[in-house]
Motif scaffolding. Structure first.
Motif, PDB file in Angstrom:
ATOM      1  N   ALA B 133       0.861  -1.187   0.000  1.00 36.56           N
ATOM      2  CA  ALA B 133       0.000   0.000   0.000  1.00 36.56           C
ATOM      3  C   ALA B 133       0.891   1.229   0.000  1.00 36.56           C
ATOM      4  O   ALA B 133       2.108   1.124   0.181  1.00 36.56           O
ATOM      5  CB  ALA B 133      -0.910   0.005   1.221  1.00 36.56           C
ATOM      6  N   ARG B 134       0.240   2.381  -0.214  1.00 33.07           N
ATOM      7  CA  ARG B 134       1.006   3.612  -0.277  1.00 33.07           C
ATOM      8  C   ARG B 134       1.658   3.910   1.081  1.00 33.07           C
ATOM      9  O   ARG B 134       2.812   4.249   1.159  1.00 33.07           O
ATOM     10  CB  ARG B 134       0.080   4.761  -0.679  1.00 33.07           C
ATOM     11  N   THR B 135       0.841   3.729   2.116  1.00 30.55           N
ATOM     12  CA  THR B 135       1.328   4.085   3.450  1.00 30.55           C
ATOM     13  C   THR B 135       0.700   3.176   4.507  1.00 30.55           C
ATOM     14  O   THR B 135      -0.237   2.426   4.199  1.00 30.55           O
ATOM     15  CB  THR B 135       1.011   5.580   3.729  1.00 30.55           C
ATOM     16  N   ARG B 136       1.202   3.233   5.711  1.00 27.04           N
ATOM     17  CA  ARG B 136       0.833   2.309   6.784  1.00 27.04           C
ATOM     18  C   ARG B 136      -0.677   2.151   6.985  1.00 27.04           C
ATOM     19  O   ARG B 136      -1.188   1.032   7.062  1.00 27.04           O
ATOM     20  CB  ARG B 136       1.467   2.785   8.093  1.00 27.04           C
ATOM     21  N   GLU B 137      -1.377   3.286   7.058  1.00 27.64           N
ATOM     22  CA  GLU B 137      -2.805   3.179   7.414  1.00 27.64           C
ATOM     23  C   GLU B 137      -3.653   2.555   6.299  1.00 27.64           C
ATOM     24  O   GLU B 137      -4.818   2.234   6.507  1.00 27.64           O
ATOM     25  CB  GLU B 137      -3.368   4.542   7.821  1.00 27.64           C
ATOM     26  N   LEU B 138      -3.066   2.352   5.125  1.00 27.26           N
ATOM     27  CA  LEU B 138      -3.822   1.719   4.033  1.00 27.26           C
ATOM     28  C   LEU B 138      -3.589   0.207   3.960  1.00 27.26           C
ATOM     29  O   LEU B 138      -4.156  -0.479   3.126  1.00 27.26           O
ATOM     30  CB  LEU B 138      -3.458   2.377   2.695  1.00 27.26           C
ATOM     31  N   ILE B 139      -2.723  -0.288   4.821  1.00 30.89           N
ATOM     32  CA  ILE B 139      -2.533  -1.745   4.905  1.00 30.89           C
ATOM     33  C   ILE B 139      -3.724  -2.317   5.664  1.00 30.89           C
ATOM     34  O   ILE B 139      -3.962  -1.950   6.816  1.00 30.89           O
ATOM     35  CB  ILE B 139      -1.210  -2.093   5.636  1.00 30.89           C
ATOM     36  N   ILE B 140      -4.493  -3.177   5.001  1.00 29.39           N
ATOM     37  CA  ILE B 140      -5.704  -3.702   5.646  1.00 29.39           C
ATOM     38  C   ILE B 140      -5.621  -5.218   5.851  1.00 29.39           C
ATOM     39  O   ILE B 140      -4.861  -5.907   5.157  1.00 29.39           O
ATOM     40  CB  ILE B 140      -6.974  -3.364   4.822  1.00 29.39           C
ATOM     41  N   LEU B 141      -6.408  -5.700   6.776  1.00 32.43           N
ATOM     42  CA  LEU B 141      -6.613  -7.127   7.006  1.00 32.43           C
ATOM     43  C   LEU B 141      -5.316  -7.906   7.258  1.00 32.43           C
ATOM     44  O   LEU B 141      -5.228  -9.092   6.973  1.00 32.43           O
ATOM     45  CB  LEU B 141      -7.372  -7.754   5.821  1.00 32.43           C
ATOM     46  N   GLU B 142      -4.331  -7.237   7.833  1.00 26.43           N
ATOM     47  CA  GLU B 142      -3.023  -7.882   8.008  1.00 26.43           C
ATOM     48  C   GLU B 142      -3.124  -9.140   8.875  1.00 26.43           C
ATOM     49  O   GLU B 142      -2.559 -10.180   8.544  1.00 26.43           O
ATOM     50  CB  GLU B 142      -2.023  -6.888   8.626  1.00 26.43           C
ATOM     51  N   GLU B 143      -3.878  -9.003   9.956  1.00 25.10           N
ATOM     52  CA  GLU B 143      -3.999 -10.133  10.885  1.00 25.10           C
ATOM     53  C   GLU B 143      -4.583 -11.366  10.188  1.00 25.10           C
ATOM     54  O   GLU B 143      -4.078 -12.473  10.315  1.00 25.10           O
ATOM     55  CB  GLU B 143      -4.906  -9.690  12.036  1.00 25.10           C
ATOM     56  N   GLU B 144      -5.662 -11.126   9.393  1.00 29.87           N
ATOM     57  CA  GLU B 144      -6.312 -12.223   8.677  1.00 29.87           C
ATOM     58  C   GLU B 144      -5.362 -12.841   7.643  1.00 29.87           C
ATOM     59  O   GLU B 144      -5.334 -14.057   7.449  1.00 29.87           O
ATOM     60  CB  GLU B 144      -7.583 -11.731   7.978  1.00 29.87           C
ATOM     61  N   VAL B 145      -4.594 -11.987   6.985  1.00 36.54           N
ATOM     62  CA  VAL B 145      -3.645 -12.466   5.975  1.00 36.54           C
ATOM     63  C   VAL B 145      -2.581 -13.353   6.627  1.00 36.54           C
ATOM     64  O   VAL B 145      -2.224 -14.414   6.118  1.00 36.54           O
ATOM     65  CB  VAL B 145      -2.996 -11.263   5.237  1.00 36.54           C
ATOM     66  N   ARG B 146      -2.115 -12.934   7.777  1.00 36.38           N
ATOM     67  CA  ARG B 146      -1.064 -13.689   8.479  1.00 36.38           C
ATOM     68  C   ARG B 146      -1.549 -15.068   8.905  1.00 36.38           C
ATOM     69  O   ARG B 146      -0.780 -16.018   8.957  1.00 36.38           O
ATOM     70  CB  ARG B 146      -0.577 -12.915   9.715  1.00 36.38           C
ATOM     71  N   LYS B 147      -2.854 -15.153   9.201  1.00 36.02           N
ATOM     72  CA  LYS B 147      -3.413 -16.403   9.715  1.00 36.02           C
ATOM     73  C   LYS B 147      -3.166 -17.587   8.767  1.00 36.02           C
ATOM     74  O   LYS B 147      -2.894 -18.695   9.207  1.00 36.02           O
ATOM     75  CB  LYS B 147      -4.916 -16.203   9.954  1.00 36.02           C
ATOM     76  N   TYR B 148      -3.270 -17.350   7.471  1.00 37.65           N
ATOM     77  CA  TYR B 148      -3.132 -18.473   6.538  1.00 37.65           C
ATOM     78  C   TYR B 148      -1.872 -18.407   5.671  1.00 37.65           C
ATOM     79  O   TYR B 148      -1.651 -19.259   4.828  1.00 37.65           O
ATOM     80  CB  TYR B 148      -4.371 -18.567   5.640  1.00 37.65           C
ATOM     81  N   SER B 149      -1.059 -17.352   5.860  1.00 39.10           N
ATOM     82  CA  SER B 149       0.161 -17.247   5.057  1.00 39.10           C
ATOM     83  C   SER B 149       1.341 -17.816   5.836  1.00 39.10           C
ATOM     84  O   SER B 149       1.433 -17.629   7.052  1.00 39.10           O
ATOM     85  CB  SER B 149       0.458 -15.790   4.718  1.00 39.10           C
ATOM     86  N   ASP B 150       2.255 -18.493   5.133  1.00 36.52           N
ATOM     87  CA  ASP B 150       3.458 -18.982   5.785  1.00 36.52           C
ATOM     88  C   ASP B 150       4.411 -17.820   6.037  1.00 36.52           C
ATOM     89  O   ASP B 150       5.189 -17.838   6.981  1.00 36.52           O
ATOM     90  CB  ASP B 150       4.143 -20.030   4.900  1.00 36.52           C
ATOM     91  N   GLU B 151       4.334 -16.855   5.150  1.00 36.26           N
ATOM     92  CA  GLU B 151       5.212 -15.698   5.285  1.00 36.26           C
ATOM     93  C   GLU B 151       4.474 -14.482   4.741  1.00 36.26           C
ATOM     94  O   GLU B 151       3.782 -14.581   3.726  1.00 36.26           O
ATOM     95  CB  GLU B 151       6.481 -15.956   4.465  1.00 36.26           C
ATOM     96  N   VAL B 152       4.609 -13.357   5.441  1.00 35.24           N
ATOM     97  CA  VAL B 152       3.953 -12.131   4.959  1.00 35.24           C
ATOM     98  C   VAL B 152       4.996 -11.025   4.842  1.00 35.24           C
ATOM     99  O   VAL B 152       5.780 -10.800   5.767  1.00 35.24           O
ATOM    100  CB  VAL B 152       2.830 -11.679   5.924  1.00 35.24           C
ATOM    101  N   ILE B 153       5.019 -10.393   3.695  1.00 27.22           N
ATOM    102  CA  ILE B 153       5.925  -9.263   3.494  1.00 27.22           C
ATOM    103  C   ILE B 153       5.067  -8.034   3.224  1.00 27.22           C
ATOM    104  O   ILE B 153       4.222  -8.039   2.320  1.00 27.22           O
ATOM    105  CB  ILE B 153       6.872  -9.525   2.304  1.00 27.22           C
TER     106      ILE B 153
END
Lengths: 492, 263
Positions: B133-153
């Motif tokens: 995303a452009r900036t921090r506050e536009l990163i959404i659903l990070e927690e949900e993404v982490r739940k099923y991803s082996d690695e998140v960048i």
């Protein structure tokens, strides 16, 4: 369905015999065909008011006298749903217009619609005995519309007689003319009918396709309301095969399914520049305007308001599009058609109306490329001049390009109206349903039954692109066959 | 009429709605979308389904304010109704065990990516998600993404969160580090275009989920048409996912802007 004997018995009723005696055939034939009152072309090309205004009672009474009430009326065999035409016309002649409307509704779920959009000149009216006598045929379509409108405006709309309920659940997929016609007939036979529609409005092509100036939505809604009163249930926003599966329908106890999803996918010509913005299908253009009311101040849906509009094609949908473009402010609205006017599939009346409204006809021209501006919006079309060669498989003389005869024309909106292909959605989701190589559902032509025994289909999903009335005829045929099938099954 | 059960603000102009739609909740799969009409004067617009709860009979939609209709949706509150909601539409994502799958999502594209990540993980894949995303506050659903991803960048343009850089920088780092069998990308058209150019360079099969203009959403209007491998395809019935290496993104971007002047 009514047999020839039934029809003859009705013809022999004393009132009809007396009516026939009132005027000699020669006198009847000497009356000239009535003219449909129309709105002034200049006035109407700036609004959506219905162009054809309908016959007056006086006009209808005179026109009804022109029908000879033949012993073997050929008009009926020209009608895809088999309306008892002399019976309704003679009721008008004796002043029983409500009874005439009732006769229409015995066979047609949508008489006010058919009276407006059927190509009568190719169907019932083409078989009228008057033609053989060198006269204009009886204006059956005008009279049909008259009777249906008269009943609606009288406020005493009759509901067709229904057989007692048999509790058998039937699902209809799609609420266009085929689906509505089928639903009406099945409801009359006592079935518990539910119609599922993918869009947010009931009516299918009658709503999203045919413009207000040819078929007001209000007219369609009245006919749908009659079906509701007959017990037909309607659900919008449901896609059978997606929201609810074939198996779900079985689980819910549906014993018969009629597929009437229409011809979905618009065809394009696959020529350069066809994906530029400002080049769209007639389906998209008409849906935006008719269903989404684009162009009106209270609608959020946008539509291109072209000043120089080219509509590609020569069918009724092309005429609907080009006449809509005029109403949305096009200064130059053109039909670009690769054959000559003689081969044009559109109704004669539509072509006449379009010309009166200032539409230009570029016949024997075929677009070969569209050119866009720096933003990717269409600004020109390149057209190839054609000439007619030998007749092709369809019997029409096929157009051949004249070498080197190429012109460039400025346009800011192009509407492609060169036919549609069947929507693959249902065939993809119903396992065991077989389709032709054109993607249409294969049915038994006599029963409209598909290769899945409880599934019947009709209308454009079977035909690939036809008319409202042929779709309705399919609905009727399917209803009759499904009724027979279910009665036989349930007796076992 | 579909009732809004819950409304959550995910970022300044992105909201999440949980909407009553029991039939869709039951029949939807990863990759499917719906068409929404907010009120009787509204457009029909496509929105991808982020999540569904069969027991509650709800689906979750994530909406970014970009035009008239999305503004109208975002103005709705819990207890309000959507006039029309129809689906699930489109073809669902093809899920199997591919090996290592790189999910590259940007902006609100993260929402439709979520069910795909979940399905891929459940099918036994190693899932690496690059969310940008452009900036921090536009990163959404990070927690949900982490739940099923082996690695998140996480990548942000301004470096306010995660790594500083574009999504393509994050993807290239992964590709250089390990073998990627498939890339799936969802996000703004321009982003998908550059992701695709990159994976083409490394010869990694790539799927893009396209979000074009639609009217009916059922194959009738052709507004959503795109060129894929030189052929015209309809996003609503042939897609929304296509072989990204075959998609003409420049044409798609041009078509997405067709009605810009009306907004």
């Amino acid at each position: 369905m009514m047999t020839k004997e039934d029809m003859l018995a009705l013809r022999n009723e004393s009132w009809r015999e007396e009516l026939r005696k009132k005027l000699k055939n020669k006198e009847r034939a000497s009356i000239s065909r009535t003219h449909m009152p129309e709105l002034n072309p200049e006035y109407r090309s700036h609004n959506y008011e219905e162009v054809n205004q309908g016959l007056s009672l006086e006009q209808a009474l005179v026109e009804s006298k022109r029908c000879l009430d033949c012993p073997d009326p050929q008009c009926i065999s020209g009608c895809p749903v088999g309306i008892n035409i002399p019976m309704f016309i003679k009721n008008i002649e004796r002043g029983e217009v409500l009874e005439a409307a009732r006769v229409l509704k015995e066979t047609s779920a949508l008489p006010a619609v058919c009276g407006r959009v059927c190509p009568q000149e190719k169907q019932c009216e083409s078989r009228c005995i008057m033609n053989k006598m060198g006269k204009d045929p009886v204006a059956i379509g005008y009279l049909e519309r008259f009777a249906a409108d008269y009943e609606r405006e009288s406020g005493s709309i009759s509901i067709p007689k229904l057989d007692s309920s048999n509790g058998i659940k039937i699902a209809v997929v799609g609420s266009g003319p085929a689906g509505l016609s089928f639903a009406g007939d099945m409801a009359k036979s006592g079935y518990d009918v539910t119609v599922y529609e993918a869009l947010h409005e009931i009516g299918g092509v009658l709503k999203y396709g045919i413009p207000e100036f040819r078929l007001p939505n209000e007219i369609v809604d009245v006919e749908i309301e009659i079906l509701r009163k007959m017990g037909v249930k309607f659900h919008t926003n449901i896609i059978i095969g997606k929201t609810i599966s074939y198996e779900d329908l079985h689980d819910a106890g549906y014993q018969g399914i009629f597929i009437a999803t229409g011809a979905g996918l618009p065809n394009f010509m696959n020529i350069p520049g066809e994906n530029l913005s400002g080049v769209l299908s007639s389906n998209e253009y008409l849906t935006r305007v008719n269903l989404m009311h684009a162009g009106r101040s209270d609608s959020d849906t946008p539509v291109f308001l072209g000043k120089r509009v080219a509509v590609i094609g020569g069918g009724n949908t092309a005429m609907d599009s080009v006449r809509t473009a005029r109403r949305l402010g096009a200064e130059k609205a053109m039909i670009v058609y690769r054959r000559s006017e003689q081969e044009m599939p559109a109704r004669v009346e539509e072509v006449k109306h379009a010309k009166e409204e200032g539409v230009e006809f570029m016949n024997l021209y075929n677009p070969i490329e569209y050119i866009g501006n720096e933003k990717g919006k269409v600004k020109q079309m390149i057209v190839q001049k054609m000439e007619l060669g030998e007749p092709d498989a369809s019997g029409r003389r096929s157009p051949i390009p004249i070498e080197g005869a190429i012109e460039t024309i400025d346009v800011d909106l192009v509407i492609v109206s060169v036919g549609v292909s069947p929507n693959p959605l249902i065939p993809n989701e119903f396992k065991g349903l077989n389709t032709s190589r054109w993607g249409t559902i294969i049915v038994n032509q006599d029963t409209m039954q598909t290769d899945l025994s409880d599934v019947y289909a009709g209308g454009d999903i079977v035909r690939g692109g036809a008319t409202v009335i042929l779709a309705m005829g399919d609905g009727r045929k399917a209803a009759e066959a499904m009724h027979v099938g279910l009665q036989t099954n349930n007796k076992k | 009429m579909n009732k809004i059960i819950k409304k959550t603000n995910l970022s300044p102009n992105v909201i999440q709605l949980e909407v009553e739609a029991p039939l869709i909740a039951r029949s939807r799969k990863a990759g499917h979308f719906v068409i929404v009409r907010v009120d009787k004067n509204s457009e029909r617009i496509p929105l991808t389904i982020a999540q569904a709860d069969i027991n509650k009979g709800t689906i979750t939609l994530v909406i970014q304010t970009i035009g008239v209709s999305t503004r109208k949706i975002c103005a709705l509150n819990e207890g309000d109704f959507l006039s029309d909601l129809v689906g699930p539409l489109g073809k669902s994502t093809h899920i199997e065990k591919f090996g290592t799958v790189l999910c590259a999502c940007g902006g609100v594209g993260t929402a439709p990516m979520l069910p795909i990540i979940e399905a891929l993980k459940k099918a036994g894949n190693r899932v690496i998600t690059v969310e940008a995303a452009r900036t921090r506050e536009l990163i959404i659903l990070e927690e949900e993404v982490r739940k099923y991803s082996d690695e998140v960048i996480i990548m942000t343009d301004d470096g306010s969160y995660g790594n500083k850089g574009l999504i393509t920088n994050g993807i290239e780092d992964v590709i250089k580090k390990e073998k990627v069998d498939l890339c799936i990308t969802i996000g703004p058209a321009v982003m998908m275009k550059y992701v695709t150019l990159l994976t083409k360079k490394y010869d990694i099969p790539t799927t893009a989920s396209l979000n074009t203009i639609m009217v009916d959403g059922t194959g009738m209007c052709g507004a959503c048409r795109v060129s894929v491998g030189g052929k015209v395809r309809f996003v609503c019935v042939d897609g929304p996912e296509f072989d990204a290496h075959q998609v003409d993104f420049d044409e798609m971007i041009m078509r997405l802007n067709a009605y810009k002047d009306f907004e």
